[in-house]
Design an enzyme around this catalytic site. Structure first.
Site, short mmCIF file in Angstrom:
data_model
loop_
_atom_site.label_atom_id
_atom_site.label_comp_id
_atom_site.label_asym_id
_atom_site.label_seq_id
_atom_site.Cartn_x
_atom_site.Cartn_y
_atom_site.Cartn_z
CG ASP B 360 -22.93 -4.18 -3.41
OD1 ASP B 360 -23.22 -3.73 -4.53
OD2 ASP B 360 -22.92 -5.40 -3.12
CE1 TYR B 430 -33.83 -2.73 -3.65
CE2 TYR B 430 -31.73 -2.21 -2.61
CZ TYR B 430 -32.68 -3.13 -3.01
OH TYR B 430 -32.46 -4.47 -2.78
CE1 TYR B 503 -27.79 -10.45 -9.05
CE2 TYR B 503 -26.11 -9.16 -7.93
CZ TYR B 503 -26.69 -10.38 -8.23
OH TYR B 503 -26.14 -11.53 -7.73
#
Lengths: 220, 542
Positions: B360, B430, B503
């Site tokens: 994103d 992440y 996600y």
């Protein structure tokens, strides 16, 4: 996620270059085992510096995902007194609808006992919407019934509030109606509806903002 | 040259003198060709069946077509300095043919092998030798500013020329098939128009461009078209059944690899105009060709690729150009920063950016970086290793420090397959900045770290539900680790490694309970995500 965070790109200029960086330039061609390891460790350190936030900049209580990504609207006494519902609209146009905290159902002693999606002409929990174009989604009016919320003494019809295609209902409510008590504004949502832009504009006019709703219901 | 028959010795001598002076012009060309071309040519011509040559010349077939149809090898008559008139004279001399009237375009190749054509300004051009055509091409290459390390020559000609040829060949078969020379010459050795032209132009082009013809990304394309062909092609395609050698649009397939086209006469439909009685006369569909073909020269380089890994340091930069209602989202894009710095160094027309996955706009890409592929269209120059290093330093040295690049290099078309590998299968790592609605306990840190290869079920997140199918996707969280933040009891860093396509934001805040389990449900409280960074995209080949 919040806009309050300062962009960490500023930090990059201030990072001091450690001594072993010069060593690496010379050894670049040969890459003996030791300097590869040093290189990797240095990179990890560098990376870590980027990751740790500046705590002072962080708010005590950050805005929630819903507050941040959705615009909140309310429909007080929708079709019937006491039937307060919310409509959370995402920037992409999708609307999540559910019971506002001031809904009559919550005032009932004994609480909510069941949620039944089998209302109107079909069982709303049985439909299957597929594909990017959302085939098989039923088109509902704003006063179309979504489900029936039952308490010990009474039952309440929850309606769409927004004219559009019904994409999804919260089936978890069937087995766990208590979700309405614990978090009617999140895990206890009722359904997701996709209105056409023109239909949204029409209904928006009749909905209240959070501020207006608070005033109306005299909430703090 | 006189048209009367002279004694062979005398005419030979004159020609040898003339030809060797011509040959001296281009001494680069090949091994034995320095003094031999004229001799080879003469010997070859003498070995031809004279009556056939006369027949062909009399129906308007040009000298090169005569030679190639009768199976003469390219190198004998394709010498770059041999002109049309010279070849014609040799044929006429040796076979005692007397040509009448003015110059005519060849009834088979419509002037292509006579090096005659109309250019883009509709001017009639008649080149003297293949060398002249090579000169035009070299000029074009120079004008376009291409830096060449090799070239691939492609020729495309109108379909009707092949039809003329097949028509003629079947006519010849009818007429000559009983003759002894026929079996050897006609059945297998007819050379195609394209191959002759390519052969003739290639050597002088190699000299002029100072490089070799090879399977190169740099293409030189000669496209011949003809008004008549365009008009009739629709008719033809509707009228006839599909032929073995037929192609669309009336143009022959450009990617023809074979040097010698094997023509099997029995495949060709008979020419309707040939009389069956007695010795059939030789005919071609068009008696007099009034117009030559239209020729367009084109040179271009096919896509070159640069690959590497990019880092995104900003939370306000999108991966690709993102514009809604004429307004740009974010302050820049990774695609434009990288593309705009590489394109001018390659002097290309355009670029296309491809990456192995995406993040994103508000998510940073750190650590090893994300693999990407940049496609450059029609590069005038392939950047050297040094230039590529310079580009990398330049991008990494930009003042605004929004994007970084690693391992930048020029790569072949295998770059594609390498990239696609990384997208679906690999794991991604992440780091998320998480807030929970109650203080973090040691128990929490412990229980989170014990979860390995945990399966979660994610309904399509609401934020993308408007454009993606409503599905429930199973994803795996490989491992997680909580890193406490010193001054805070409710904020912490969550490091996690997940299956590609997970996600992360929804895994933290739960997305109205539509992702199960979520950090919130595991810890039994409300969880929010404030920041997300990608710290590793595991891909070995990049």
């Amino acid at each position: 996620m919040s806009d309050v965070m300062v962009d960490h790109t500023q930090k990059l200029e201030e990072t001091a270059v450690p001594n072993n960086l010069e060593q690496q330039d010379k050894q670049d061609e040969e890459q003996p085992q030791q300097s590869v390891q040093e290189n990797a460790e240095y990179e990890d350190e560098e990376l870590h510096k980027h990751l740790v936030p500046d705590i002072i900049q962080l708010p005590l209580i950050p805005p929630s995902a819903v507050e941040f990504n959705f615009a909140s609207y309310f429909a007080p006494d929708f079709m019937k007194p006491g039937n307060d519902q919310y409509v959370y609209r995402h920037a992409n146009g999708l609307c999540v609808v559910g019971l506002a905290s001031t809904h009559l159902a919550f005032k009932d002693k004994g609480g909510i006992t069941a949620v039944d999606f089998n209302v109107g002409k079909s069982d709303r929990s049985g439909m299957k919407v597929t594909g990017k174009r959302k085939k098989n989604a039923q088109h509902f009016e704003s006063n179309t019934a979504l489900c029936k919320v039952c308490t010990n003494g009474d039952s309440y019809i929850v309606r769409c509030c927004v004219k559009g295609s019904l994409l999804e209902v919260n089936e978890r409510l069937i087995k766990q109606p208590e979700l309405l008590h614990s978090s009617a504004d999140r895990e206890g949502y009722i359904a997701i509806i996709m209105p056409k832009p023109a239909d949204w504009l029409k209904v928006k006019a009749s909905l209240l903002s959070l501020e207006e709703f608070k005033k109306l219901r005299v909430l703090c | 040259m006189s048209n009367e028959v002279e004694s062979p010795q005398v005419s030979d001598a004159m020609e040898v003198a003339q030809l060797s002076s011509l040959a001296a012009v281009d001494s680069h060309a090949g091994s034995c060709e320095a003094e031999m071309p004229s001799r080879l040519l003469n010997d070859a011509v003498r070995s031809l069946p004279y009556h056939v040559v006369k027949d062909l010349l009399s129906i308007g077939v040009c000298s090169r077509c005569v030679l190639r149809i009768l199976g003469t090898e390219d190198h004998i008559y394709c010498h770059s300095s041999f002109s049309q008139s010279m070849l014609c004279s040799v044929l006429e001399e040796v076979t005692s043919f007397k040509s009448e009237g003015d110059f005519q375009f060849c009834s088979v190749c419509s002037g292509i092998l006579q090096l005659s054509y109309r250019d883009d300004k509709e001017t009639l051009v008649k080149m003297k030798s293949p060398n002249d055509m090579a000169l035009v091409i070299a000029e074009l290459v120079k004008k376009e500013g291409h830096q060449v390390d090799g070239f691939s020559l492609e020729v495309s000609i109108p379909q009707f020329i092949l039809e003329n040829e097949s028509s003629l060949l079947s006519g010849m078969k009818k007429r000559y098939e009983s003759e002894p020379w026929f079996q050897e010459r006609l059945l297998s050795k007819c050379v195609s128009v394209k191959d002759v032209l390519k052969f003739a132009i290639t050597k002088p082009l190699e000299t002029l461009l100072d490089t070799k013809a090879s399977a190169s990304s740099f293409r030189i394309r000669l496209t011949y078209t003809h008004k008549m062909a365009l008009e009739n092609s629709v008719e033809r395609n509707q009228g006839f059944k599909r032929r073995k050698i037929g192609t669309e649009n009336g143009l022959q397939n450009v990617n023809d690899e074979s040097v010698v086209a094997n023509k099997d006469c029995s495949d060709y439909p008979a020419n309707e105009t040939i009389a069956v009685t007695g010795r059939s006369s030789l005919k071609v569909p068009i008696d007099k060709v009034s117009e030559p073909c239209h020729l367009v020269y084109l040179c271009y380089r096919t896509h070159i690729y640069l690959c590497g890994r990019y880092l995104k340091y900003s939370r306000n930069v999108s991966q690709t150009r993102w514009i809604i209602d004429e307004e740009r989202m974010g302050e820049a894009s990774v695609e434009e920063i990288i593309g705009s710095n590489i394109l001018p160094m390659c002097r290309g027309d355009n670029y296309k950016f491809h990456a192995a996955g995406r993040e994103d706009i508000d998510v940073r890409m750190l650590g090893s970086g994300r693999p990407f592929l940049l496609e450059i269209q029609n590069a005038r120059q392939v950047p050297s290793k040094e230039t590529v290093k310079e580009i990398e330093s330049k991008i990494n040295g930009l003042e605004n420090k929004l994007v970084g690049v690693k391992n930048l290099q020029v790569v072949g078309s295998q770059g594609w397959t390498l990239m696609r590998e990384g997208e679906a299968e690999k794991q991604k790592q992440y780091c998320a900045l998480v807030w929970i609605s109650r203080p973090l306990e040691d128990e929490d840190v412990c229980s989170i770290s014990l979860l390995h290869d945990m399966q979660i079920l994610q309904k399509t997140p609401i934020r993308v539900l408007h454009r993606r199918s409503p599905l429930e996707r199973e994803k795996i969280i490989h491992w997680m680790k909580i890193e406490r933040i010193a001054e805070s009891s409710q904020y912490f860093l969550l490091h996690l490694c997940t299956q590609a396509g997970t996600y992360i934001k929804e895994f933290v805040h739960g997305d109205f309970g539509r992702t199960q389990p979520s950090i919130g449900s595991i810890l039994g409280c409300r969880a929010e995500i404030l920041q997300l960074d990608v710290t590793d995209v595991k891909m070995d080949s990049f």
